[in-house]
Scaffold this motif. Structure first.
Motif, PDB file in Angstrom:
ATOM      1  N   GLY A   1       0.437  -5.210  13.937  1.00  0.00           N
ATOM      2  CA  GLY A   1      -0.463  -5.336  12.794  1.00  0.00           C
ATOM      3  C   GLY A   1       0.157  -6.196  11.710  1.00  0.00           C
ATOM      4  O   GLY A   1       0.997  -7.048  12.002  1.00  0.00           O
ATOM      5  N   GLU A   2      -0.252  -5.966  10.487  1.00  0.00           N
ATOM      6  CA  GLU A   2       0.293  -6.756   9.385  1.00  0.00           C
ATOM      7  C   GLU A   2       0.730  -5.879   8.223  1.00  0.00           C
ATOM      8  O   GLU A   2       0.772  -6.318   7.080  1.00  0.00           O
TER       9      GLU A   2
ATOM     10  N   PRO B   1      11.878 -11.300  16.410  1.00  0.00           N
ATOM     11  CA  PRO B   1      12.408 -10.617  15.238  1.00  0.00           C
ATOM     12  C   PRO B   1      12.810 -11.662  14.188  1.00  0.00           C
ATOM     13  O   PRO B   1      13.551 -12.586  14.486  1.00  0.00           O
ATOM     14  N   VAL B   2      12.284 -11.489  12.974  1.00  0.00           N
ATOM     15  CA  VAL B   2      12.645 -12.403  11.881  1.00  0.00           C
ATOM     16  C   VAL B   2      13.381 -11.593  10.826  1.00  0.00           C
ATOM     17  O   VAL B   2      12.860 -10.586  10.336  1.00  0.00           O
ATOM     18  N   MET B   3      14.607 -12.022  10.521  1.00  0.00           N
ATOM     19  CA  MET B   3      15.417 -11.315   9.546  1.00  0.00           C
ATOM     20  C   MET B   3      15.554 -12.189   8.300  1.00  0.00           C
ATOM     21  O   MET B   3      15.879 -13.373   8.401  1.00  0.00           O
ATOM     22  N   LEU B   4      15.300 -11.581   7.134  1.00  0.00           N
ATOM     23  CA  LEU B   4      15.281 -12.334   5.886  1.00  0.00           C
ATOM     24  C   LEU B   4      16.274 -11.739   4.888  1.00  0.00           C
ATOM     25  O   LEU B   4      16.415 -10.520   4.804  1.00  0.00           O
ATOM     26  N   TYR B   5      16.902 -12.623   4.122  1.00  0.00           N
ATOM     27  CA  TYR B   5      17.867 -12.185   3.114  1.00  0.00           C
ATOM     28  C   TYR B   5      17.753 -13.083   1.893  1.00  0.00           C
ATOM     29  O   TYR B   5      17.809 -14.306   2.013  1.00  0.00           O
ATOM     30  N   ALA B   6      17.568 -12.445   0.750  1.00  0.00           N
ATOM     31  CA  ALA B   6      17.551 -13.176  -0.528  1.00  0.00           C
ATOM     32  C   ALA B   6      18.713 -12.662  -1.365  1.00  0.00           C
ATOM     33  O   ALA B   6      18.603 -11.615  -2.014  1.00  0.00           O
TER      34      ALA B   6
ATOM     35  N   GLY C   1       4.928 -10.551  17.142  1.00  0.00           N
ATOM     36  CA  GLY C   1       4.372 -10.958  18.427  1.00  0.00           C
ATOM     37  C   GLY C   1       3.248 -11.955  18.168  1.00  0.00           C
ATOM     38  O   GLY C   1       3.084 -12.435  17.049  1.00  0.00           O
ATOM     39  N   TRP C   2       2.449 -12.258  19.187  1.00  0.00           N
ATOM     40  CA  TRP C   2       1.417 -13.268  18.932  1.00  0.00           C
ATOM     41  C   TRP C   2       0.353 -12.775  17.955  1.00  0.00           C
ATOM     42  O   TRP C   2      -0.134 -13.536  17.126  1.00  0.00           O
ATOM     43  N   ARG C   3       0.042 -11.463  18.026  1.00  0.00           N
ATOM     44  CA  ARG C   3      -0.975 -10.942  17.102  1.00  0.00           C
ATOM     45  C   ARG C   3      -0.508 -10.996  15.654  1.00  0.00           C
ATOM     46  O   ARG C   3      -1.215 -11.490  14.771  1.00  0.00           O
ATOM     47  N   GLY C   4       0.700 -10.452  15.420  1.00  0.00           N
ATOM     48  CA  GLY C   4       1.240 -10.455  14.056  1.00  0.00           C
ATOM     49  C   GLY C   4       1.441 -11.874  13.549  1.00  0.00           C
ATOM     50  O   GLY C   4       1.205 -12.176  12.379  1.00  0.00           O
ATOM     51  N   THR C   5       1.883 -12.756  14.451  1.00  0.00           N
ATOM     52  CA  THR C   5       2.090 -14.153  14.069  1.00  0.00           C
ATOM     53  C   THR C   5       0.759 -14.799  13.681  1.00  0.00           C
ATOM     54  O   THR C   5       0.671 -15.525  12.692  1.00  0.00           O
TER      55      THR C   5
ATOM     56  N   ALA D   1      16.317 -14.075  19.223  1.00  0.00           N
ATOM     57  CA  ALA D   1      15.920 -14.409  20.581  1.00  0.00           C
ATOM     58  C   ALA D   1      14.547 -13.821  20.880  1.00  0.00           C
ATOM     59  O   ALA D   1      14.258 -12.679  20.532  1.00  0.00           O
ATOM     60  N   ALA D   2      13.696 -14.591  21.535  1.00  0.00           N
ATOM     61  CA  ALA D   2      12.308 -14.195  21.805  1.00  0.00           C
ATOM     62  C   ALA D   2      11.748 -15.107  22.890  1.00  0.00           C
ATOM     63  O   ALA D   2      12.396 -16.079  23.297  1.00  0.00           O
ATOM     64  N   ALA D   3      10.552 -14.795  23.334  1.00  0.00           N
ATOM     65  CA  ALA D   3       9.899 -15.651  24.323  1.00  0.00           C
ATOM     66  C   ALA D   3       9.765 -17.074  23.762  1.00  0.00           C
ATOM     67  O   ALA D   3       9.307 -17.257  22.635  1.00  0.00           O
ATOM     68  N   GLY D   4      10.166 -18.052  24.541  1.00  0.00           N
ATOM     69  CA  GLY D   4      10.210 -19.424  24.058  1.00  0.00           C
ATOM     70  C   GLY D   4       9.096 -20.291  24.629  1.00  0.00           C
ATOM     71  O   GLY D   4       8.409 -19.909  25.585  1.00  0.00           O
ATOM     72  N   LEU D   5       8.979 -21.452  24.035  1.00  0.00           N
ATOM     73  CA  LEU D   5       7.959 -22.413  24.468  1.00  0.00           C
ATOM     74  C   LEU D   5       8.106 -22.762  25.953  1.00  0.00           C
ATOM     75  O   LEU D   5       7.119 -23.052  26.641  1.00  0.00           O
TER      76      LEU D   5
END
Ligand SMILES: [Zn+2]
Length: 252
Positions: free
Chosen positions: A77-78, A113-118, A130-134, A163-167
């Motif tokens: 979801g979002e 997985p996207v990890m963010l740091y500010a 995943g594709w839905r969330g993206t 690491a994730a499913a790639g093109l």
């Protein structure tokens, strides 16, 4: 009992910062007879006690106890939650925290997985895309929350795409392909389209204003790297799960 060091994926970019730690597990690190190799997912047919032990080892590799981890019940979801405690969060696909010592986790076997740091705003986030969330722009929306709710400036946000499913391997049906601009697709005669899921997420980070130099893409394909990574697409019901985590370190 002693184990060899756990094979982990780390971000060179995020490793420059003393106040954050990040790691993604692989399928390597378990005893040879384990049915799912090094598996961090429950309810797949693996013994719970084995999964619990694996999670403890993974947590230890980033200097945490398993009780320090925050898990999402991911639903593609979002929903983005701002949290201050570890535990389990229902119906969630992104977590944000400013609390040191709380390890945000994402569980995957192909999803991004996207990890963010500010650093200036002292805030981290972990996104399951995943594709839905993206397609729902969850990565961009999470960056926007860091900006709106925590005052993070886009040019001082740093990101690691795990690491994730790639093109190279991630085939999708026409109805999924229709959700993404052609620039993220590759088509070969007589075959399903392939989607650059990590690339779309990188683009969402850039759309939110994060400079290219602040983004690191792991680039390993989960489907491709069969000895290193779990892949649901490749292994189906035989696939284990990996965890990625990011944590703000307590000030010494
Ligand atoms: Zn591949």
């Amino acid at each position: 009992m002693e184990f060899a060091p756990l094979p982990l994926i780390r971000s060179a970019l995020l490793s420059q910062f003393p106040h954050v730690r990040m790691a993604q597990s692989t399928r390597q690190g378990e005893a040879p007879d384990a049915p799912f190799d090094f598996n961090l997912g429950y309810n797949l047919g693996d013994e719970d006690s084995r999964v619990t032990g694996n999670i403890a080892r993974f947590a230890g590799a980033v200097d945490l106890e398993p009780e320090d981890l925050a898990f999402m019940h991911q639903v593609h979801g979002e929903t983005i939650r701002e949290v201050s405690e570890p535990g389990a969060y229902e119906d969630t696909d992104a977590l944000i925290t400013q609390q040191p010592g709380v390890g945000l986790t994402v569980r995957t076997a192909d999803c991004v997985p996207v990890m963010l740091y500010a650093p200036a705003a002292n805030v981290i986030a972990a996104v399951h895309a995943g594709w839905r969330g993206t397609a729902e722009h969850i990565t961009r929306k999470t960056v926007e929350r860091l900006q709106a709710d925590f005052g993070a400036e886009a040019d001082s946000i740093f990101a690691f795409i795990g690491a994730a499913a790639g093109l190279c391997c991630y085939e999708i049906g026409d109805e999924v392909a229709a959700l993404f601009p052609e620039r993220w697709l590759e088509r070969a005669e007589g075959k399903p389209a392939r989607l650059d899921l990590p690339g779309v997420n990188r683009h969402q980070l850039e759309e939110a204003g994060i400079p290219e130099a602040n983004i690191e893409v792991c680039g390993l394909c989960s489907i491709h790297e069969q000895h290193l990574l779990h892949s649901y697409r490749r292994d189906g019901a035989q696939s284990g799960r990996m965890l990625a985590t990011i944590v703000l370190r307590e000030e010494e």
